[in-house]
Design a protein around this motif. Structure first.
Motif, PDB file in Angstrom:
ATOM      1  N   LYS A   1      26.936  15.122  29.360  1.00  0.00           N
ATOM      2  CA  LYS A   1      27.156  14.151  28.284  1.00  0.00           C
ATOM      3  C   LYS A   1      27.866  12.922  28.830  1.00  0.00           C
ATOM      4  CE  LYS A   1      27.337  17.413  24.411  1.00  0.00           C
ATOM      5  NZ  LYS A   1      28.146  17.906  23.264  1.00  0.00           N
ATOM      6  N   LEU A   2      27.571  11.803  28.213  1.00  0.00           N
ATOM      7  CA  LEU A   2      28.248  10.556  28.563  1.00  0.00           C
ATOM      8  C   LEU A   2      29.666  10.592  28.012  1.00  0.00           C
ATOM      9  CD1 LEU A   2      27.875   7.686  29.794  1.00  0.00           C
ATOM     10  CD2 LEU A   2      27.238   6.926  27.491  1.00  0.00           C
ATOM     11  N   SER A   3      30.664  10.342  28.854  1.00  0.00           N
ATOM     12  CA  SER A   3      32.053  10.404  28.418  1.00  0.00           C
ATOM     13  C   SER A   3      32.420   9.170  27.615  1.00  0.00           C
ATOM     14  CB  SER A   3      32.979  10.526  29.631  1.00  0.00           C
ATOM     15  OG  SER A   3      34.325  10.444  29.215  1.00  0.00           O
ATOM     16  N   PRO A   4      32.922   9.340  26.375  1.00  0.00           N
ATOM     17  CA  PRO A   4      33.365   8.182  25.597  1.00  0.00           C
ATOM     18  C   PRO A   4      34.771   7.716  25.968  1.00  0.00           C
ATOM     19  CG  PRO A   4      33.579  10.186  24.304  1.00  0.00           C
ATOM     20  CD  PRO A   4      32.998  10.594  25.616  1.00  0.00           C
ATOM     21  N   VAL A   5      35.417   8.405  26.931  1.00  0.00           N
ATOM     22  CA  VAL A   5      36.755   7.992  27.357  1.00  0.00           C
ATOM     23  C   VAL A   5      36.691   6.723  28.201  1.00  0.00           C
ATOM     24  CG1 VAL A   5      38.778   8.669  28.720  1.00  0.00           C
ATOM     25  CG2 VAL A   5      37.646  10.344  27.245  1.00  0.00           C
ATOM     26  N   PHE A   6      35.656   6.619  29.035  1.00  0.00           N
ATOM     27  CA  PHE A   6      35.530   5.498  29.966  1.00  0.00           C
ATOM     28  C   PHE A   6      34.559   4.465  29.400  1.00  0.00           C
ATOM     29  CE2 PHE A   6      36.667   9.350  32.158  1.00  0.00           C
ATOM     30  CZ  PHE A   6      37.784   8.960  32.897  1.00  0.00           C
TER      31      PHE A   6
ATOM     32  N   GLU B   1      34.884  27.488  32.570  1.00  0.00           N
ATOM     33  CA  GLU B   1      33.894  26.476  32.906  1.00  0.00           C
ATOM     34  C   GLU B   1      34.332  25.624  34.089  1.00  0.00           C
ATOM     35  OE1 GLU B   1      33.314  24.182  29.385  1.00  0.00           O
ATOM     36  OE2 GLU B   1      35.289  23.264  29.449  1.00  0.00           O
ATOM     37  N   GLU B   2      33.333  25.019  34.688  1.00  0.00           N
ATOM     38  CA  GLU B   2      33.549  24.041  35.749  1.00  0.00           C
ATOM     39  C   GLU B   2      33.108  22.690  35.231  1.00  0.00           C
ATOM     40  OE1 GLU B   2      32.637  24.459  40.258  1.00  0.00           O
ATOM     41  OE2 GLU B   2      30.911  23.391  39.396  1.00  0.00           O
ATOM     42  N   ILE B   3      33.976  21.703  35.383  1.00  0.00           N
ATOM     43  CA  ILE B   3      33.691  20.360  34.864  1.00  0.00           C
ATOM     44  C   ILE B   3      33.595  19.409  36.041  1.00  0.00           C
ATOM     45  CG2 ILE B   3      34.458  18.517  33.355  1.00  0.00           C
ATOM     46  CD1 ILE B   3      36.062  21.876  32.915  1.00  0.00           C
ATOM     47  N   THR B   4      32.510  18.657  36.099  1.00  0.00           N
ATOM     48  CA  THR B   4      32.284  17.702  37.179  1.00  0.00           C
ATOM     49  C   THR B   4      32.027  16.324  36.581  1.00  0.00           C
ATOM     50  OG1 THR B   4      31.279  19.467  38.524  1.00  0.00           O
ATOM     51  CG2 THR B   4      30.908  17.186  39.222  1.00  0.00           C
ATOM     52  N   SER B   5      32.721  15.326  37.100  1.00  0.00           N
ATOM     53  CA  SER B   5      32.517  13.944  36.651  1.00  0.00           C
ATOM     54  C   SER B   5      31.606  13.234  37.636  1.00  0.00           C
ATOM     55  CB  SER B   5      33.859  13.202  36.557  1.00  0.00           C
ATOM     56  OG  SER B   5      34.694  13.810  35.590  1.00  0.00           O
ATOM     57  N   ARG B   6      30.610  12.556  37.123  1.00  0.00           N
ATOM     58  CA  ARG B   6      29.632  11.889  37.985  1.00  0.00           C
ATOM     59  C   ARG B   6      29.398  10.458  37.508  1.00  0.00           C
ATOM     60  NH1 ARG B   6      26.979  15.709  41.119  1.00  0.00           N
ATOM     61  NH2 ARG B   6      27.183  17.871  40.415  1.00  0.00           N
ATOM     62  N   ASP B   7      29.009   9.604  38.469  1.00  0.00           N
ATOM     63  CA  ASP B   7      28.639   8.242  38.101  1.00  0.00           C
ATOM     64  C   ASP B   7      27.170   8.209  37.722  1.00  0.00           C
ATOM     65  OD1 ASP B   7      27.220   8.331  40.473  1.00  0.00           O
ATOM     66  OD2 ASP B   7      28.700   7.175  41.609  1.00  0.00           O
ATOM     67  N   GLU B   8      26.643   7.027  37.488  1.00  0.00           N
ATOM     68  CA  GLU B   8      25.259   6.939  37.020  1.00  0.00           C
ATOM     69  C   GLU B   8      24.248   7.291  38.105  1.00  0.00           C
ATOM     70  OE1 GLU B   8      24.507   2.979  35.710  1.00  0.00           O
ATOM     71  OE2 GLU B   8      25.819   2.088  37.221  1.00  0.00           O
TER      72      GLU B   8
END
Length: 624
Positions: A347-352, A392-399
């Protein structure tokens, strides 16, 4: 009571039967049927009668004579002496009294008894017409209350001043469950009968009086099981018991195993700008379901989604779930269901997200994969309590799908900087954690002519267990209160207009302890504060949202006006990296506007109070 109609063709036997029916119904002392031939060959029929009358009465009794053993009537010998006739009538009277005393009390309530007594006491001698009126009143109550199989069988005098009505109410003598195959033949089903019986209302059981609402509730409950492609509740008279009903439930089961493939083809340019076979990307979803395992309504479900089956590792999404209802046993009335699933999502993060004065910010995507197990206890069909464990494992990724430990910013020179707020608790772009989760929902809403009214309360709690990256320990809690206030009383029924409704909504969210940015509360969006983009107002530890909406029915839909406000309660600065400040968001905002419901779509015009500008939005589903 007369079945003869002008223009009909009748035989002598039919005329004779009509006369006998009227003469023996007890309503008339004398009935004559006279026919006169007209010049054109047709007949004119004249029915003359004298109504029966009885002495005045000041008592009324109504009894249920259904399922009572029927004694063979003793025929009167025409050669009886006067003494024998007197003894015969005396014996008949005793038998009648014994029958009435042995009969069961009926369902007719005290207020209806009082109405009938007033009708009797308001007359001198009781006429057949009054008896017919009372009979209609009694049957009307039964039918209005859903006892559509009830009817008055007889009426008479028990004592010199007491009128007695004998009714059959539609007692259920037998409940039969039958399974049918594809051709409609009766067959042996896979589903265990106790699974079905626990979903049936008690009023549909043997020994109860059949009510149409109980039958409808049974159909709703059977449909909710999701096990049957066709289901019917068919009452039929019990030939062995007068006034009794046999209720048949006919079922046709779904196939236990099913699979489905849906495809989407994306054609991208190849060499020279023309699509080639190698550049055609087949995408879609593969889903399967194995339902009703061992006939106990357990199921395994799964789905896999990708935009390119030839290279699925880029965006493969999956979910596999096992559902185990009746955790405490089929015969245990406690209604608990166990669910276990493994999943991933993106999902796209609405924080950033940038504020209104910031150029477009490069997006951050949050991937989650893990396992989840919970138990749901249903208190009512709408109210429930769910508790369980999530890892769960959470990973942040760029576009570009690269791991991104920090959010990105656009520098004044136009270059993209990667020194924004941290995206994870660990600072590496990847977090692992385990936490307990609970949710309790109390929902008393209902539909009044299509408009929802009532109240709904939801409380959710996420409790970190100190397991995972940097041993996260936190308490994240949310409380949502929604009231649907009916502003006008309306007559309920099919085709009746819905009432105007005022909706009042409040939502509070708070977190103490370790808070990764992807779990921060965000303000703004179609399900937060309308008129703003997702997260446009801010990201915070604590938030408060307030909303009001007035719904006015118009023809087959409704229009509405709304006002909403969201506030971070000064807690945006407490989120690590201060993303609200970095992306120039104010942390609070209001909106107001109007809208119209078009099927499942909401068309709205909302004004962003911070900028003073308005826009038109199309949204699916409900806001509350």
């Amino acid at each position: 009571m007369v079945s003869l109609r002008p223009g009909g063709i009748y035989t002598k036997a039919q005329f004779q039967m009509e006369l006998e029916t009227l003469a023996t119904c007890g309503m008339f002392e004398k009935v004559d049927l006279e026919g006169k031939t007209n010049p054109d060959g047709t007949m004119g029929i004249t029915i003359s009668f004298k109504e029966s009358t009885w002495q005045s009465a000041d008592k009324f009794r109504c009894v249920n004579v259904g399922l009572m053993p029927q004694s063979k009537p003793i025929e009167m010998d025409p050669d009886m002496t006067e003494k024998e006739k007197s003894e015969y009538y005396l014996r008949q009277e005793k038998d009648y009294k014994r029958r009435i005393e042995r009969a069961r009390p009926c369902l007719l309530p005290i207020p209806v008894h009082r109405e009938v007594l007033q009708m009797l006491r308001g007359q001198g001698n009781v006429s057949a017409r009054l008896m017919q009126k009372i009979m209609n009143q009694v049957q009307k109550w039964y039918h209005d209350e859903g006892y559509v199989w009830a009817k008055v069988m007889n009426f008479g005098y028990l004592n010199s001043k007491e009128v007695v009505f004998e009714v059959v109410e539609g007692d259920i003598t037998q409940l039969v469950v039958q399974f049918h195959d594809k051709l409609g033949n009766v067959c042996e089903g896979n589903t265990h009968i106790p699974i079905l019986r626990r979903e049936l209302p008690k009023q549909l059981g043997q020994g109860h009086v059949l009510n149409i609402e109980a039958a409808k509730q049974a159909l709703r409950n059977i449909r909710a099981l999701g096990l049957f492609s066709n289901f019917e509740v068919n009452p039929r008279p019990d030939e062995k018991n007068e006034g009794g009903l046999i209720v048949e439930i006919n079922l046709k089961e779904f196939e236990q195993k099913s699979a489905e493939v849906s495809t989407e083809w994306s054609i991208v340019p190849g060499h020279g700008g023309r699509p080639t076979l190698a550049s055609i990307q087949p995408g879609g979803t593969v889903s399967f379901e194995h339902r009703n395992l061992k006939g106990l309504n357990r199921s395994i479900l799964g789905s896999v989604t990708t935009s390119n089956f030839l290279s699925p590792q880029d965006d493969l999404g999956f979910k596999f779930e096992y559902v185990h209802p009746y955790l405490d046993g089929v015969y245990n009335p406690r209604n608990r269901t166990f669910r276990a699933s493994c999943f991933n999502s993106r999902k796209l993060s609405p924080v950033f997200i940038g504020g209104p004065e910031v150029d477009e910010v490069p997006p951050i995507w949050v991937d989650r994969s893990g396992v989840k197990a919970n138990i749901t206890e249903n208190f009512t069909r709408q109210s429930k309590f769910t508790y369980g464990l999530v890892m769960e494992e959470i990973t942040s990724r760029d576009e570009s799908s690269h791991i991104s430990p920090n959010g990105q910013r656009v520098a004044p020179s136009g270059e993209i900087s990667t020194d924004g707020p941290p995206t994870t608790l660990s600072g590496t772009g990847i977090d692992r954690m385990a936490f307990a989760q609970a949710n309790i929902t109390r929902d008393n809403t209902k539909f009044v002519n299509g408009a929802i009214v009532g109240e709904r309360n939801v409380f959710q709690l996420d409790q970190g267990l100190g397991i995972g990256s940097k041993f996260p320990f936190f308490n994240r809690h949310q409380l949502t209160l929604t009231r649907f206030i009916q502003l006008k009383e309306v007559e309920e029924g099919a085709g009746k207009p819905p009432p105007p409704v005022l909706v009042l909504h409040g939502h509070y969210g708070g977190c103490v302890g370790d808070l990764p940015s992807y779990d921060a509360f965000t303000l703004g969006g179609p399900y937060s504060v309308r008129g703003y983009n997702m997260g446009e107002i801010g990201a915070a530890r604590n938030i408060l949202e307030l909303a009001a909406e007035l719904r006015i029915p118009v023809k087959n839909t409704h229009v509405y006006a709304f006002a909403e406000h969201g506030n971070d309660l000064g807690s945006s600065k407490d989120v690590e990296g201060k993303p609200t400040e970095v992306y120039r968001r104010v942390g609070h905002g209001s909106s107001y506007g109007v809208g119209v419901k078009l099927g499942q779509v909401r068309a709205e015009y909302a004004v962003d109070h911070n900028s003073g500008t308005g826009a038109v939005f199309l949204r699916c589903g409900e806001r509350f």
